[in-house]
Scaffold this motif. Structure first.
Motif, PDB file in Angstrom:
ATOM      1  N   GLU A   1       1.928   2.004  -2.538  1.00  0.00           N
ATOM      2  CA  GLU A   1       1.345   2.385  -1.253  1.00  0.00           C
ATOM      3  C   GLU A   1       2.429   2.628  -0.199  1.00  0.00           C
ATOM      4  N   PHE A   2       3.608   2.098  -0.450  1.00  0.00           N
ATOM      5  CA  PHE A   2       4.720   2.175   0.496  1.00  0.00           C
ATOM      6  C   PHE A   2       5.326   3.583   0.478  1.00  0.00           C
ATOM      7  N   LEU A   3       5.471   4.191   1.679  1.00  0.00           N
ATOM      8  CA  LEU A   3       6.014   5.560   1.754  1.00  0.00           C
ATOM      9  C   LEU A   3       7.432   5.554   2.325  1.00  0.00           C
ATOM     10  N   MET A   4       8.343   6.156   1.584  1.00  0.00           N
ATOM     11  CA  MET A   4       9.733   6.282   2.062  1.00  0.00           C
ATOM     12  C   MET A   4       9.924   7.729   2.518  1.00  0.00           C
ATOM     13  N   LEU A   5      10.141   7.914   3.810  1.00  0.00           N
ATOM     14  CA  LEU A   5      10.197   9.258   4.392  1.00  0.00           C
ATOM     15  C   LEU A   5      11.568   9.517   5.027  1.00  0.00           C
ATOM     16  N   ILE A   6      12.234  10.550   4.524  1.00  0.00           N
ATOM     17  CA  ILE A   6      13.531  10.940   5.089  1.00  0.00           C
ATOM     18  C   ILE A   6      13.327  12.143   6.005  1.00  0.00           C
ATOM     19  N   VAL A   7      13.922  12.089   7.197  1.00  0.00           N
ATOM     20  CA  VAL A   7      13.950  13.268   8.061  1.00  0.00           C
ATOM     21  C   VAL A   7      15.422  13.588   8.334  1.00  0.00           C
ATOM     22  N   SER A   8      15.828  14.799   7.941  1.00  0.00           N
ATOM     23  CA  SER A   8      17.221  15.234   8.113  1.00  0.00           C
ATOM     24  C   SER A   8      17.252  16.550   8.873  1.00  0.00           C
TER      25      SER A   8
ATOM     26  N   ASP B   1       3.102   1.474  11.766  1.00  0.00           N
ATOM     27  CA  ASP B   1       3.380   0.862  10.449  1.00  0.00           C
ATOM     28  C   ASP B   1       4.494   1.600   9.698  1.00  0.00           C
ATOM     29  N   LEU B   2       5.043   2.637  10.349  1.00  0.00           N
ATOM     30  CA  LEU B   2       6.208   3.329   9.797  1.00  0.00           C
ATOM     31  C   LEU B   2       7.448   2.706  10.440  1.00  0.00           C
ATOM     32  N   LYS B   3       8.130   1.863   9.681  1.00  0.00           N
ATOM     33  CA  LYS B   3       9.300   1.153  10.240  1.00  0.00           C
ATOM     34  C   LYS B   3      10.520   2.067  10.208  1.00  0.00           C
ATOM     35  N   PHE B   4      11.313   2.002  11.259  1.00  0.00           N
ATOM     36  CA  PHE B   4      12.521   2.834  11.329  1.00  0.00           C
ATOM     37  C   PHE B   4      13.683   2.100  10.676  1.00  0.00           C
ATOM     38  N   SER B   5      14.381   2.786   9.782  1.00  0.00           N
ATOM     39  CA  SER B   5      15.560   2.195   9.156  1.00  0.00           C
ATOM     40  C   SER B   5      16.733   2.332  10.130  1.00  0.00           C
TER      41      SER B   5
ATOM     42  N   ALA C   1      11.303  -3.639   5.331  1.00  0.00           N
ATOM     43  CA  ALA C   1      10.174  -2.728   5.608  1.00  0.00           C
ATOM     44  C   ALA C   1       9.123  -2.831   4.510  1.00  0.00           C
ATOM     45  N   ARG C   2       9.576  -2.982   3.269  1.00  0.00           N
ATOM     46  CA  ARG C   2       8.645  -3.094   2.139  1.00  0.00           C
ATOM     47  C   ARG C   2       7.686  -4.264   2.305  1.00  0.00           C
ATOM     48  N   GLN C   3       8.208  -5.356   2.893  1.00  0.00           N
ATOM     49  CA  GLN C   3       7.361  -6.541   3.076  1.00  0.00           C
ATOM     50  C   GLN C   3       6.205  -6.266   4.019  1.00  0.00           C
ATOM     51  N   HIS C   4       6.430  -5.335   4.970  1.00  0.00           N
ATOM     52  CA  HIS C   4       5.367  -5.026   5.936  1.00  0.00           C
ATOM     53  C   HIS C   4       4.381  -3.987   5.400  1.00  0.00           C
ATOM     54  N   GLY C   5       4.761  -3.301   4.309  1.00  0.00           N
ATOM     55  CA  GLY C   5       3.899  -2.229   3.791  1.00  0.00           C
ATOM     56  C   GLY C   5       4.035  -1.004   4.675  1.00  0.00           C
ATOM     57  N   GLY C   6       3.073  -0.090   4.626  1.00  0.00           N
ATOM     58  CA  GLY C   6       3.156   1.128   5.453  1.00  0.00           C
ATOM     59  C   GLY C   6       4.226   2.055   4.932  1.00  0.00           C
ATOM     60  N   GLY C   7       5.338   2.105   5.646  1.00  0.00           N
ATOM     61  CA  GLY C   7       6.400   3.007   5.211  1.00  0.00           C
ATOM     62  C   GLY C   7       7.692   2.755   5.944  1.00  0.00           C
ATOM     63  N   ILE C   8       8.700   3.511   5.548  1.00  0.00           N
ATOM     64  CA  ILE C   8      10.005   3.425   6.211  1.00  0.00           C
ATOM     65  C   ILE C   8      10.515   4.836   6.480  1.00  0.00           C
ATOM     66  N   LEU C   9      11.076   5.021   7.667  1.00  0.00           N
ATOM     67  CA  LEU C   9      11.564   6.329   8.100  1.00  0.00           C
ATOM     68  C   LEU C   9      13.092   6.302   8.159  1.00  0.00           C
ATOM     69  N   PHE C  10      13.713   7.245   7.448  1.00  0.00           N
ATOM     70  CA  PHE C  10      15.174   7.339   7.452  1.00  0.00           C
ATOM     71  C   PHE C  10      15.586   8.595   8.208  1.00  0.00           C
ATOM     72  N   ASP C  11      16.396   8.430   9.242  1.00  0.00           N
ATOM     73  CA  ASP C  11      17.023   9.576   9.915  1.00  0.00           C
ATOM     74  C   ASP C  11      18.446   9.613   9.368  1.00  0.00           C
ATOM     75  N   ILE C  12      18.632  10.376   8.292  1.00  0.00           N
ATOM     76  CA  ILE C  12      19.940  10.390   7.610  1.00  0.00           C
ATOM     77  C   ILE C  12      20.303  11.824   7.229  1.00  0.00           C
TER      78      ILE C  12
ATOM     79  N   GLU D   1       1.073  12.804   2.576  1.00  0.00           N
ATOM     80  CA  GLU D   1       1.770  11.907   1.650  1.00  0.00           C
ATOM     81  C   GLU D   1       1.073  10.546   1.584  1.00  0.00           C
ATOM     82  N   LYS D   2       0.543  10.086   2.724  1.00  0.00           N
ATOM     83  CA  LYS D   2      -0.176   8.803   2.717  1.00  0.00           C
ATOM     84  C   LYS D   2      -1.505   8.921   1.963  1.00  0.00           C
ATOM     85  N   SER D   3      -2.000  10.152   1.813  1.00  0.00           N
ATOM     86  CA  SER D   3      -3.284  10.355   1.127  1.00  0.00           C
ATOM     87  C   SER D   3      -3.130  10.584  -0.368  1.00  0.00           C
ATOM     88  N   ARG D   4      -1.921  10.569  -0.873  1.00  0.00           N
ATOM     89  CA  ARG D   4      -1.737  10.785  -2.317  1.00  0.00           C
ATOM     90  C   ARG D   4      -2.518   9.746  -3.114  1.00  0.00           C
TER      91      ARG D   4
END
Ligand code: ADP
Ligand code: 5GP
Length: 232
Positions: free
Chosen positions: A20-27, A47-51, A107-118, A201-204
């Protein structure tokens, strides 16, 4: 029919809270608008935690240590590399930047997702370690507009601005590593597209397998109704 459908799509093995956890990269090349777009996404979806990455570049006047970045010196950064503290790291525009394994674990412990600005180098490394990661590449409508935005932001000195603009062409060539491309012409339209990616992506199916399995278990233990749905 239901059983056939489940087996043929291997849904049972998808049913894990991990999925259920979504890892989202924005570059993007510097100045294309990814920080602006990411801020809006974070504000709308808490619920989308920022890395929060580690970097050796100095903070800008508005940046706070631990919020935009963990600002560290090169010795500290090298020590972290030797301790395998980074899930990925890269040298970008002459400075080091890295994503800590701890940021992902917490972030995984909280569920939802994590956002990477990399950058694309980091995106490539994360994709190799986590094939399920979703990558979005933000593009400016033109290189001229990219320069206008970068200069308009006023955060870089002339040498750094020129370096970032020169690097932009090489960065754009790496769009092929990403799953989605969003052209940031009008900010509201670009944000609408980024937000749609988050929803899609959350609806997959894979992210809903646990919930579906719970419903199935409930319906299996419920007493039979005379109006049971027909299976066809
Ligand atoms: P990045 O994080 O990709 O380096 P920023 O989000 O900091 O880029 O945006 C660079 C500058 O461009 C900022 O001043 C921002 O306000 C501006 N900006 C972002 N998106 C747009 C847009 N669609 N139209 C005009 N200006 C924009
Ligand atoms: P800035 O100095 O403008 O904040 O960021 C410069 C570039 O470094 C941007 O492309 C940004 O996405 C990238 N970056 C920020 N943090 C990381 C990170 O942890 N890893 C990698 N590989 N790139 C990063």
């Amino acid at each position: 029919m239901t059983e056939f459908f489940l087996r043929s799509h291997d849904t049972m093995s998808d049913a894990s809270p991990e999925n259920e956890f979504l890892m989202l990269i924005v570059s993007s090349p510097s100045g294309a608008g990814k920080t602006t777009l990411c801020s809006r996404l974070r504000a709308e979806f808490p619920d989308l935690k920022f890395s929060v990455s580690y970097t050796t570049r100095p903070p800008r006047p508005t940046e706070v240590d631990g919020r935009e970045y963990h600002f560290v010196d090169e010795d500290t950064f090298r020590t972290m590399i030797s301790q395998d503290a980074f899930a990925e790291w890269a040298c970008v525009h002459g400075r080091y930047y890295g994503t800590s394994r701890d940021a992902i674990a917490s972030a995984r412990q909280h569920g939802g997702g994590i956002l990477f600005d990399i950058d694309y180098q980091g995106a490539r490394q994360l994709k190799a370690s986590y094939p399920e990661v979703v990558g979005v590449f933000i593009l400016p409508p033109s290189l001229q507009e990219l320069e206008r935005r970068l200069r308009g932001r006023g955060t870089e000195d002339e040498a750094t601005t020129l370096r970032r603009l020169a690097n932009a062409k090489g960065e754009i060539g790496h769009y092929v590593f990403f799953d989605y491309v969003v052209v940031n012409d009008d900010i509201d339209q670009a944000y609408g597209r980024l937000r749609s990616i988050w929803y899609a992506e959350k609806s997959r199916r894979v992210r809903h397998a646990t919930g579906c399995e719970k419903l199935l278990a409930e319906s299996a233990s419920a007493p039979d109704s005379p109006n049971d749905a027909q299976e066809d």
